[in-house]
Design an enzyme around this catalytic site. Structure first.
Site, PDB file in Angstrom:
ATOM      1  CD  GLU A 146      40.790  48.023  41.361  1.00  0.00           C
ATOM      2  OE1 GLU A 146      40.951  47.488  42.472  1.00  0.00           O
ATOM      3  OE2 GLU A 146      41.311  47.588  40.308  1.00  0.00           O
ATOM      4  CD  GLU A 243      43.207  42.814  43.558  1.00  0.00           C
ATOM      5  OE1 GLU A 243      43.730  42.971  42.442  1.00  0.00           O
ATOM      6  OE2 GLU A 243      42.550  43.704  44.120  1.00  0.00           O
TER       7      GLU A 243
END
Length: 263
Positions: A146, A243
């Site tokens: 990520e 998120e």
């Protein structure tokens, strides 16, 4: 339609962590992600999932001393043994949390902040990710990497999609994919729709929050109805992790999702 996963690190913070599974279940979530399972017993987490008919979607490799400021250690020379121990620890949790799961079995790595010269840093991170990919691959797991943004995480090694894909090419393992976070990538580079279209085959997981503020869709500049409809059109069948930082009670921030699911 993508499978929407509640990120229990961010959502339902009005509840203790273990109670967030129940809260997410009452809100209709069948898929769960969070950053770190390690403060809890794996069997205890699995019992919470099973009790709510939920599937584990994602968790992270250990990331060093998080309270002390670490945001991953994969780039840091001299910590390879610690990184490898973290991979082994993640595997023990994956064996419990993903047992019997059909579909993606994902473990995310935050690579951390570089503290050495580029050549040494690059050799370290490539070797660490190859090691993790091989170990996870033996267990049928996919390692996802990520990139973040420099405003929230100054000094992080990976910013931007292409930098991350270049690293994945260098790692050279089929079970290493990109985690694409709309929030982080909007802050770094924009071009969200084009990037997904161009790289869908290399994206194994997506996360979302709006910009600015990192709150729920509809509070900022990202056109989420268009973007999520485009994921449907492209045939993305993976997870989309929620998120974001809820403005108010989490349950009161889910109207956008209910509208999408009615469409």
């Amino acid at each position: 339609m993508p499978k929407y996963a509640a990120n229990l690190t961010m959502l339902f913070q009005e509840h203790d962590f273990l109670d967030r599974f129940d809260a997410a279940g009452k809100a209709g979530f069948k898929f769960i992600e969070y950053m770190f399972p390690y403060p809890y017993d794996a069997a205890e987490l699995r019992a919470k999932l099973d009790g709510n008919g939920q599937t584990q979607a994602l968790f992270n490799l250990p990331a060093g001393d998080w309270p002390g400021g670490d945001r991953g250690i994969a780039v840091q020379p001299g910590r390879q043994d610690e990184f490898r121990a973290g991979v082994d620890k993640a595997l023990t949790y994956a064996d419990v949390l993903y047992k019997g799961v059909q579909g993606p079995k994902l473990v995310n790595v935050l690579v951390g902040e570089a503290d050495s010269d580029e050549a040494t840093t690059r050799k370290t991170i490539v070797g660490n990710l190859q090691y993790a990919a091989d170990k996870l691959g033996d267990a049928g797991l996919t390692l996802i990497v990520e990139p973040l943004n420099p405003y929230d995480v100054p000094g992080f090694y990976l910013y931007g999609t292409q930098n991350t894909l270049d690293l994945l090419d260098e790692v050279g393992r089929d079970n290493v994919k990109l985690q694409y976070d709309f929030y982080h990538m909007q802050r770094v580079e924009g071009r969200l729709t084009e990037t997904v279209r161009e790289n869908l085959a290399r994206i194994a997981h997506i996360q979302l929050a709006d910009v600015p503020g990192r709150h729920q869709p509809g509070t900022g500049e990202i056109n989420y109805p268009f973007l999520l409809a485009e994921l449907d059109r492209l045939g993305y069948g993976g997870y989309v992790g929620l998120e974001y930082i809820p403005e108010g009670r989490t349950e009161d921030t889910l109207g956008w999702l209910k509208e999408l699911q009615k469409a």
